[in-house]
Enzyme design. Structure first.
Site, PDB file in Angstrom:
ATOM      1  N   HIS A  95      -3.448   3.801   1.062  1.00  0.00           N
ATOM      2  CA  HIS A  95      -2.146   3.600   0.672  1.00  0.00           C
ATOM      3  C   HIS A  95      -2.358   3.475  -1.055  1.00  0.00           C
ATOM      4  O   HIS A  95      -3.042   2.755  -1.574  1.00  0.00           O
ATOM      5  CB  HIS A  95      -1.401   2.209   0.917  1.00  0.00           C
ATOM      6  CG  HIS A  95      -0.231   2.175   0.596  1.00  0.00           C
ATOM      7  ND1 HIS A  95       1.006   3.058   0.949  1.00  0.00           N
ATOM      8  CD2 HIS A  95       0.466   1.156  -0.481  1.00  0.00           C
ATOM      9  CE1 HIS A  95       1.742   2.550   0.346  1.00  0.00           C
ATOM     10  NE2 HIS A  95       1.624   1.408  -0.280  1.00  0.00           N
ATOM     11  N   SER A  96      -1.428   4.328  -1.634  1.00  0.00           N
ATOM     12  CA  SER A  96      -1.301   4.327  -2.960  1.00  0.00           C
ATOM     13  C   SER A  96      -2.546   4.787  -3.703  1.00  0.00           C
ATOM     14  O   SER A  96      -3.159   5.641  -3.412  1.00  0.00           O
ATOM     15  CB  SER A  96      -0.756   3.155  -3.464  1.00  0.00           C
ATOM     16  OG  SER A  96      -0.269   3.117  -5.039  1.00  0.00           O
ATOM     17  N   MET A  97      -3.291   3.846  -4.543  1.00  0.00           N
ATOM     18  CA  MET A  97      -4.484   4.107  -5.331  1.00  0.00           C
ATOM     19  C   MET A  97      -5.486   4.597  -4.054  1.00  0.00           C
ATOM     20  O   MET A  97      -6.456   5.192  -4.167  1.00  0.00           O
ATOM     21  CB  MET A  97      -4.917   3.094  -6.046  1.00  0.00           C
ATOM     22  CG  MET A  97      -6.512   3.336  -6.501  1.00  0.00           C
ATOM     23  SD  MET A  97      -6.931   1.782  -7.482  1.00  0.00           S
ATOM     24  CE  MET A  97      -7.778   0.836  -6.166  1.00  0.00           C
TER      25      MET A  97
END
Length: 254
Positions: A95-97
């Site tokens: 998720h995300s990074m």
């Protein structure tokens, strides 16, 4: 074979051991996130899947270690931990990074002949969809305001000065790592990529999400949910169901 610190070090956490599961899901947290973010995912998917969550340095029980400030170096270290694990089909969820870290780990594993079943890239634009961002250089007040806006960190923690002093360094290091990341030209993986985003996420547009297609020679599917950067908090059942069904279908097709 159960996951133990003797062969995983401090990097991989298995909250609900499922050594007999036919496949493994490795989860990569967002900037400032920790392995415990994926405890509910592990609870839902175990024992049908062996769920492992990556614990980056610089947080929780690893808070005395320096946080990584370079995505490539972080991916190298994680890859070292994954290679010795007992052989079974593996899928990644980031998720995300964490989506970018998962992508870079997948590239490294594929370079050694091991291809994940699928990479779930959540809440993140494609590696080649670059925005010039410098939140990691912002003052503490602006930096904390950004974290609160995304709702990815318990806001009660951000209101506690002592806790804030503890977590800000790793948060800022994570932001430095992801904001300065630039993928290699033409970087891609062979495994399929499932892209999951929120329709009101300020950090990824649907066009930027669609650019993940440029980074796989396999299939790329995009699923848009109602919500912001942490849409998955409101769609946990739907997301975990999609993960389980996708992995099951890919295993059956092998």
């Amino acid at each position: 074979m159960a996951l133990t610190k003797s062969h995983a070090g401090l990097w991989l956490r298995g909250f609900h051991p499922a050594p007999q599961a036919p496949a493994r899901l490795v989860c990569f947290p967002h900037a400032g996130g920790s392995a415990s973010f994926f405890f509910p995912v592990s609870k839902t998917l175990s024992p049908e899947l062996e769920v492992l969550a990556v614990q980056y340095p610089g947080r929780q029980d690893r808070r005395h270690e320096p946080a990584a400030e370079n995505i490539g170096e972080l991916a190298d270290r994680i890859t070292e931990q994954l290679r010795p694990l007992p052989d079974k089909p593996v899928a990644f969820f980031g998720h995300s990074m964490g989506a970018v870290v998962a992508f870079e780990v997948a590239r490294r594993l594929e370079g050694g002949g091991v291809s994940p079943l699928v990479l779930f890239a959540s809440g993140r634009r494609a590696p080649s969809a670059v925005r010039e961002e410098s939140m990691h250089t912002a003052g503490d007040a602006d930096f904390v305001a950004e974290i609160k806006r995304l709702s990815g960190t318990d806001t009660r923690m951000l209101g506690d000065d002592e806790v804030l002093r503890m977590i800000l360094p790793s948060l800022r290091s994570d932001y430095r790592a992801i904001e300065t990341y630039r993928c290699a030209p033409g970087a891609s993986v062979r495994c399929p990529i499932d892209v999951l985003i929120g329709n009101a996420d300020p950090h990824v547009t649907q066009t930027e999400a669609a650019s993940w297609r440029e980074h796989t020679t396999g299939r790329c599917d995009i699923r848009v949910y109602a919500g912001g950067h942490f849409y998955l908090n409101d769609h946990a059942v739907a997301v975990t169901d999609r993960i389980a069904r996708r992995i099951s279908a890919l295993r059956a097709a092998v």
